[in-house]
Design an enzyme around this catalytic site. Sequence first.
Site, mmCIF file in Angstrom:
data_model
loop_
_atom_site.group_PDB
_atom_site.id
_atom_site.type_symbol
_atom_site.label_atom_id
_atom_site.label_comp_id
_atom_site.label_asym_id
_atom_site.label_seq_id
_atom_site.Cartn_x
_atom_site.Cartn_y
_atom_site.Cartn_z
ATOM 1 N N HIS A 125 -32.481 -3.240 -19.582
ATOM 2 C CA HIS A 125 -32.636 -1.931 -20.228
ATOM 3 C C HIS A 125 -32.811 -0.789 -19.221
ATOM 4 C CE1 HIS A 125 -32.777 -3.622 -24.189
ATOM 5 N NE2 HIS A 125 -33.907 -4.261 -23.980
ATOM 6 N N ASP A 160 -29.105 -11.786 -24.362
ATOM 7 C CA ASP A 160 -30.388 -11.332 -24.894
ATOM 8 C C ASP A 160 -30.163 -10.755 -26.292
ATOM 9 O OD1 ASP A 160 -33.279 -10.408 -23.532
ATOM 10 O OD2 ASP A 160 -32.661 -9.173 -25.232
ATOM 11 N N HIS A 162 -31.477 -8.221 -27.558
ATOM 12 C CA HIS A 162 -31.441 -6.758 -27.469
ATOM 13 C C HIS A 162 -30.270 -6.338 -26.594
ATOM 14 C CE1 HIS A 162 -35.691 -7.789 -28.286
ATOM 15 N NE2 HIS A 162 -35.691 -6.674 -29.006
ATOM 16 N N ASP A 247 -34.637 -14.483 -26.356
ATOM 17 C CA ASP A 247 -35.253 -13.937 -27.564
ATOM 18 C C ASP A 247 -34.340 -13.983 -28.783
ATOM 19 O OD1 ASP A 247 -33.569 -12.056 -26.483
ATOM 20 O OD2 ASP A 247 -35.037 -10.434 -26.438
#
Length: 337
Positions: A125, A160, A162, A247
């Site tokens: 990120h 991931d 996200h 995740d």
Amino acid sequence: MSVLFVTHPAYLEHRTGQGHPERPQRLEAVRAGAAHAGLGDELVALEPRPASVEDIERVHSPEYVTALERFCRAGGGRLDADTVAGPPSWEAALLAAGAGLDAAARLQAGEAEAAFCAVRPPGHHALETRAMGFCLFNNIAVTAAALAATGDRLFVVDIDAHHGNGTQEMFYADPRVVYVSFHQSPLYPGTGSVLETGEGVAAGTTVNVPLPPGATGDIYRQAINDLVVPLALERRPDWLLISAGFDAHRDDPLTEMGLSAGDYGDITLDLLELVPAGRRILFLEGGYDLNALQACTTTTLAALVGERAHPERPTGGGPGGEIIPLVEVAHRRAVGA
């Protein structure tokens, strides 16, 4: 086959505070998963060197790098609502950014066939000019940029849950780096539409596969077969870098995806076929249920030596298959096909 397991004690000193999901115990769970993989001498421990400022400034602005160091050395605190840094975080971040660089050098020297970088803080990120989403430096981007600077072609696959908005942004106009992301949608940070496909000479080098909550392993593997493999055959990458976020496991407290630990091993095996042995590096990103994190690490490391481990059965029958043709159409339009 041998696998470099790249980690450092300083990662445990990056403290995020009581109740924060990105906590030192995550790394302890990863280490337990590595032990349970039973790889013996095939797993080679490596403590990385810190990345240099020059390494980091290939993807981050000098102003941000200087500001982050000052912030940490002054005592730290919150960089945003989710992201925390303290005095030890500067060293941890440098070492996390350096892990992939050291791994790549060792692989180029023929010391192993793959590497798993068990790092903290995570990275995908982090943007050019700021920290975000638990991430300080974009670890995978630092390595990708360094390898691209030597003339190599990079294939970055982000699994991931996200979307890796920082990694996408850094290479959105860079034809040397293909970025493919599988992620839950809608979910933080809200980016990663199928319409985000790269720009200019890099049109078509960004491929987003936004999946609905509950998506299962069969959907991931179908997308790899239908989307990722053809793109790799076209682009002929020299290196595969994977943002290994665990995740998307069905037990993760921050997401709603449907993967099992067995799925992670199978997905990794599929992705490894994209490049030859000796050119494969994985970077730990998310994963916030400690038991799931341990199990997913075990199956992923087993995959890196060519073994299929299913402590949890692979999953199937979930939603998301209808997304794959939409991604194909978006890609064809981006490249003018």
